[in-house]
Scaffold this active site. Structure first.
Site, PDB file in Angstrom:
ATOM      1  N   TYR A  22      26.302 -15.205  30.620  1.00 40.86           N
ATOM      2  CA  TYR A  22      25.942 -13.811  30.869  1.00 40.86           C
ATOM      3  C   TYR A  22      24.924 -13.385  29.807  1.00 40.86           C
ATOM      4  CZ  TYR A  22      29.449 -13.577  34.487  1.00 40.86           C
ATOM      5  OH  TYR A  22      30.155 -13.819  35.626  1.00 40.86           O
ATOM      6  N   ASN A  74      24.292 -10.981  27.718  1.00 38.76           N
ATOM      7  CA  ASN A  74      24.563 -10.519  26.351  1.00 38.76           C
ATOM      8  C   ASN A  74      24.937 -11.627  25.377  1.00 38.76           C
ATOM      9  OD1 ASN A  74      24.207  -8.116  27.657  1.00 38.76           O
ATOM     10  ND2 ASN A  74      26.160  -7.220  27.049  1.00 38.76           N
ATOM     11  N   ASP A 134      13.025 -10.174  31.705  1.00 41.29           N
ATOM     12  CA  ASP A 134      12.607  -8.904  32.309  1.00 41.29           C
ATOM     13  C   ASP A 134      12.212  -7.915  31.214  1.00 41.29           C
ATOM     14  OD1 ASP A 134      15.527  -9.168  31.781  1.00 41.29           O
ATOM     15  OD2 ASP A 134      15.563  -7.043  32.327  1.00 41.29           O
ATOM     16  N   ASN A 138      19.336  -7.117  25.459  1.00 43.86           N
ATOM     17  CA  ASN A 138      20.533  -7.770  24.929  1.00 43.86           C
ATOM     18  C   ASN A 138      20.443  -9.289  24.902  1.00 43.86           C
ATOM     19  OD1 ASN A 138      21.927  -5.402  24.321  1.00 43.86           O
ATOM     20  ND2 ASN A 138      22.703  -5.205  26.408  1.00 43.86           N
ATOM     21  N   HIS A 179      17.195  -7.942  36.515  1.00 42.02           N
ATOM     22  CA  HIS A 179      17.558  -8.552  35.229  1.00 42.02           C
ATOM     23  C   HIS A 179      17.461 -10.082  35.292  1.00 42.02           C
ATOM     24  CE1 HIS A 179      18.757  -7.325  31.343  1.00 42.02           C
ATOM     25  NE2 HIS A 179      20.064  -7.453  31.427  1.00 42.02           N
ATOM     26  N   TYR A 214      24.552 -11.409  41.067  1.00 41.76           N
ATOM     27  CA  TYR A 214      23.389 -11.005  40.267  1.00 41.76           C
ATOM     28  C   TYR A 214      22.098 -11.716  40.669  1.00 41.76           C
ATOM     29  CZ  TYR A 214      27.198  -9.381  37.249  1.00 41.76           C
ATOM     30  OH  TYR A 214      28.319  -8.766  36.763  1.00 41.76           O
TER      31      TYR A 214
END
Length: 204
Positions: free
Chosen positions: A68, A70, A95, A116, A19, A14
């Site tokens: 992560y 969320n 973002d 999220n 994101h 990632y």
């Protein structure tokens, strides 16, 4: 004391995602403002540092949650509790789909607009924390997931690097409440790139 939080997802997969521009902003702050060595605590990677302001030095903790996106609030809430930092002294970098790529806007409190990471933080702390919204543009509802989880292009990184560096160099203004000056100085140092053809609804 302030808690500066860059949002993103951990891991090489990632690292260059749209994101993860919050992580990129945190890394720029660490680099530009000489924060200390990165350490692990409370499900996050963090650094200690001091930011010079017109009112004197401000102690800060720079955090990249490793839960992560969320579940970002678990780490942010843990740090806020452990270091007794109130929401008004927490600044989150993330973002923002609703801003065109390269734009930066400050926001105090309010809703999450479906983000999220913000939802998770708000569930832990309430909504009275500060936000630095870093525009990545909105490609249309059906394309959002692929958009945020895809990498910036090599061309994009020209403006991403300018933007995150400008945010780092001017975050001192947010610490003393001069948020309009923060936005102005960031825009001067890192003007947004031309509006991309895919942006939903044109310029924002």
């Amino acid at each position: 004391m302030f808690l500066l939080v860059g949002l993103g997802n951990p891991g090489d997969k990632y690292e260059k995602n749209r994101h993860n521009i919050g992580f990129m902003a945190a890394d720029a702050i660490a680099r530009e403002l000489n924060f200390g060595t990165e350490k692990s605590k409370l499900q996050g990677l963090y650094r200690d540092g001091t930011i010079e302001t017109k009112n004197g030095p401000e102690k800060c903790i720079l955090l990249k949650p490793q839960t992560y996106m969320n579940e970002s609030g678990r780490s942010v809430g843990g740090f806020a509790t452990f270091f007794k930092i109130p929401p008004k002294n927490i600044i989150v970098f993330y973002d923002e789909l609703e801003l065109s790529p390269g734009k930066c806007r400050f926001k105090q409190g309010g809703g999450t607009a479906g983000h999220n990471g913000l939802k998770s933080i708000t569930a832990q702390l309430g909504s009275d924390y500060k936000r630095v919204r870093l525009g990545i543009g909105h490609p249309g509802k059906e394309k959002v997931l692929g958009h945020v989880l895809s990498d910036f292009s090599s061309e994009d990184f020209n403006w991403v690097d300018r933007l995150t560096t400008a945010v780092a160099q001017n975050i001192k203004y947010v610490l003393v409440g001069e948020t309009d000056k923060f936005q102005t100085e960031v825009s001067k140092a890192a003007p947004p790139p031309p509006i991309p053809h895919w942006l939903r609804g044109g310029e924002k």
